[in-house]
Design a protein around this motif. Structure first.
Motif, PDB file in Angstrom:
ATOM      1  N   UNK A 116      54.131  37.087  40.822  1.00 21.75           N
ATOM      2  CA  UNK A 116      53.090  38.038  40.393  1.00 21.75           C
ATOM      3  C   UNK A 116      52.415  37.567  39.096  1.00 21.75           C
ATOM      4  N   UNK A 117      53.196  36.940  38.235  1.00 23.56           N
ATOM      5  CA  UNK A 117      52.617  36.348  37.026  1.00 23.56           C
ATOM      6  C   UNK A 117      51.552  35.323  37.452  1.00 23.56           C
ATOM      7  N   UNK A 118      51.855  34.608  38.534  1.00 23.19           N
ATOM      8  CA  UNK A 118      50.892  33.657  39.088  1.00 23.19           C
ATOM      9  C   UNK A 118      49.637  34.367  39.583  1.00 23.19           C
ATOM     10  N   UNK A 119      49.805  35.423  40.379  1.00 21.28           N
ATOM     11  CA  UNK A 119      48.631  36.146  40.891  1.00 21.28           C
ATOM     12  C   UNK A 119      47.735  36.606  39.730  1.00 21.28           C
ATOM     13  N   UNK A 120      48.355  37.129  38.682  1.00 18.16           N
ATOM     14  CA  UNK A 120      47.569  37.606  37.528  1.00 18.16           C
ATOM     15  C   UNK A 120      46.823  36.431  36.894  1.00 18.16           C
ATOM     16  N   UNK A 121      47.527  35.294  36.754  1.00 19.38           N
ATOM     17  CA  UNK A 121      46.932  34.121  36.100  1.00 19.38           C
ATOM     18  C   UNK A 121      45.761  33.538  36.887  1.00 19.38           C
ATOM     19  N   UNK A 122      45.689  33.832  38.194  1.00 19.23           N
ATOM     20  CA  UNK A 122      44.565  33.334  38.997  1.00 19.23           C
ATOM     21  C   UNK A 122      43.239  33.744  38.364  1.00 19.23           C
ATOM     22  N   UNK A 123      43.247  34.857  37.644  1.00 19.57           N
ATOM     23  CA  UNK A 123      42.018  35.332  36.987  1.00 19.57           C
ATOM     24  C   UNK A 123      41.539  34.392  35.869  1.00 19.57           C
ATOM     25  N   UNK A 124      42.462  33.671  35.236  1.00 20.85           N
ATOM     26  CA  UNK A 124      42.075  32.798  34.114  1.00 20.85           C
ATOM     27  C   UNK A 124      41.304  31.571  34.580  1.00 20.85           C
ATOM     28  N   UNK A 294      38.849  45.868  29.533  1.00 14.61           N
ATOM     29  CA  UNK A 294      38.877  44.726  30.456  1.00 14.61           C
ATOM     30  C   UNK A 294      39.865  45.060  31.580  1.00 14.61           C
ATOM     31  N   UNK A 295      39.365  44.978  32.815  1.00 11.77           N
ATOM     32  CA  UNK A 295      40.190  45.294  33.982  1.00 11.77           C
ATOM     33  C   UNK A 295      40.154  44.094  34.925  1.00 11.77           C
ATOM     34  N   UNK A 296      41.316  43.692  35.428  1.00 16.24           N
ATOM     35  CA  UNK A 296      41.356  42.575  36.384  1.00 16.24           C
ATOM     36  C   UNK A 296      42.048  43.023  37.664  1.00 16.24           C
ATOM     37  N   UNK A 297      41.799  42.290  38.735  1.00 15.04           N
ATOM     38  CA  UNK A 297      42.496  42.544  40.001  1.00 15.04           C
ATOM     39  C   UNK A 297      43.096  41.220  40.484  1.00 15.04           C
ATOM     40  N   UNK A 298      44.200  41.305  41.205  1.00 13.86           N
ATOM     41  CA  UNK A 298      44.853  40.092  41.700  1.00 13.86           C
ATOM     42  C   UNK A 298      45.579  40.379  42.994  1.00 13.86           C
ATOM     43  N   UNK A 299      45.886  39.320  43.757  1.00 15.46           N
ATOM     44  CA  UNK A 299      46.624  39.469  45.013  1.00 15.46           C
ATOM     45  C   UNK A 299      45.675  39.515  46.203  1.00 15.46           C
ATOM     46  N   UNK A 300      46.243  39.350  47.395  1.00 17.89           N
ATOM     47  CA  UNK A 300      45.433  39.247  48.609  1.00 17.89           C
ATOM     48  C   UNK A 300      44.435  40.376  48.799  1.00 17.89           C
ATOM     49  N   UNK A 301      44.846  41.609  48.519  1.00 19.21           N
ATOM     50  CA  UNK A 301      43.961  42.761  48.760  1.00 19.21           C
ATOM     51  C   UNK A 301      42.785  42.787  47.766  1.00 19.21           C
TER      52      UNK A 301
END
Ligand code: KG4
Ligand code: ZN
Length: 368
Positions: A116-124, A294-301
């Motif tokens: 999940x840390x990875x999914x969040x980091x996808x935003x960077x 600041x709001x981010x989204x992550x993960x397949x959905x």
């Protein structure tokens, strides 16, 4: 000038065998993904045993392809990183064993990463301006979390699902209407042909936990609705809508309730609207309460088009900036693992060769 940090990263927690080389965290030099989806489609969902076997078969070639595409050799790398949890234990073990072997053979530091840390980091990766702190909605096949990202490696979960994950709900409804697996993208497409206000489905709330989620009531409501429609037509309600692989004759305009003029697409659009409503309202309320702009989204959905549109509108209305990755970085990939690993590496995280797969690893847990 500081030396570049090159990390080889591996992801194998579910049904994607993936490897990547990233430079200084945010710059992908390669992104190789071998997806097993076609294999699992036959069974209507991921079969853990098949996933592990396929990972073993593919992992060496996927890693070599990531190195080749990036034009780097093992000697050029600074570290090797791998997802070690959460996920399917047999699937995780393949990536962990591969990373440990490379770490040992090439004398490279080993960095274990939380999926999940990875999914969040996808935003960077695509948003060079994004830095913590911010609020992140993580919505995947296995997780639905509202996370305060305090720093690159510091997280606080303020909301979670009490039952199904958002992606799981999409997959189950897809199966029930005959769309088959993987459900999310298929429901997304089908819903475009329907009316989100055709059927009113419940918005799940958890008493006393304003940022938690519950999708099982919604799922039951949709299934009951489908069954009652079938029974109204004199058909057996319980069995007709259950297709693992998707019906050959699937038609989004098929009338489910001819009397009311409701189509399959209307049902998927109405279901999707209920999910999106809850995800957006919880996220915006939490951002207001905790004072995040600041709001981010992550993960397949997070690739869902209605969720993106709904969250964009709500963020604009509330003066918040919205971030989400491209679809290829929303679903499982190794670039996101390399990015998260970079910040872990820079803050001194190192794992030993006793690193093990941890199927229930908690976000923020170190696992050593
Ligand atoms: O992040 P991910 O690739 O794997 C996990 O870590 O679980 O997420 C996969 C999930 C599946 O449930 C899939 O149906 C869902 O993400 N998904 C979508 C969309 N694309 C993928 N759900 C809704 N709309 C989409 N466009
Ligand atoms: Zn994932």
């Amino acid at each position: 000038m500081e030396k570049d940090v090159l990390i080889l990263s591996i992801e194998s927690s579910c049904d994607e065998t993936a490897a990547s080389v990233t430079k200084n965290g945010r710059e992908p030099l390669s992104n190789i993904i071998y997806s097993q989806i076609d294999l699992h489609t036959l069974y209507g969902g991921v079969v853990p045993e098949i996933a592990s076997r396929k990972h073993i078969e593919k992992i060496n070639r996927v890693v070599q392809a990531a190195l080749d595409e990036a034009s780097v050799g093992l000697k050029d790398l600074d570290a090797v990183a791998v997802t070690y949890g959460p996920g399917l234990v047999g699937a995780l073990l393949v990536g962990v064993a591969e990373a440990k072997a490379i770490s040992y053979a090439a004398g490279l530091p080993l960095v274990g990463v939380h999926h999940i840390e990875g999914h969040i980091a996808a935003n960077y990766v695509e948003h060079k301006d994004l830095e913590p702190p911010f609020l992140c909605l993580v919505v995947s096949g296995g997780h639905t979390h509202l996370v305060i990202v305090r720093d690159y490696d510091k997280f606080e979960i303020i909301g979670r699902t009490h039952d199904d994950a958002a992606g799981e709900a999409f997959d189950k409804i897809a199966r029930a209407v005959g769309l088959g697996y993987p459900g999310g993208p298929k429901v997304d497409k089908c819903a475009k042909e329907g009316r989100p206000d055709a059927v009113t489905f419940p918005r799940g709330h958890v008493a006393g936990s304003p940022y938690d989620f519950s999708f099982s009531g919604l799922k039951s409501a949709v299934l009951n609705y489908l069954n009652s429609c079938r029974m109204k037509q004199g058909l057996d309600g319980s069995t007709v809508y259950s297709s693992k692989t998707g019906r050959e004759d699937f038609d989004p305009h098929e009338l489910i309730d001819p009397e009311e003029g409701i189509t399959v697409a209307d049902v998927t659009a109405s279901f999707q609207a209920a999910v999106v409503d809850v995800l957006v309202s919880h996220t915006i309320e939490a951002a207001k309460e905790y004072g995040f702009d600041k709001v981010a989204m992550a993960g397949g959905v997070a690739s869902n088009s209605a969720l993106r549109a709904g969250m964009k509108e709500a963020c604009e209305k509330n003066g918040m900036k919205l971030y989400y990755p491209s679809p290829v970085l929303c679903t499982d990939n190794a670039v996101m693992i390399g990015c998260a690993a970079y910040y872990e590496y820079m803050s001194g995280t190192r794992h030993g060769l006793d690193l093990n797969a941890m199927p229930n690893l908690k976000l923020g847990e170190r696992g050593f």
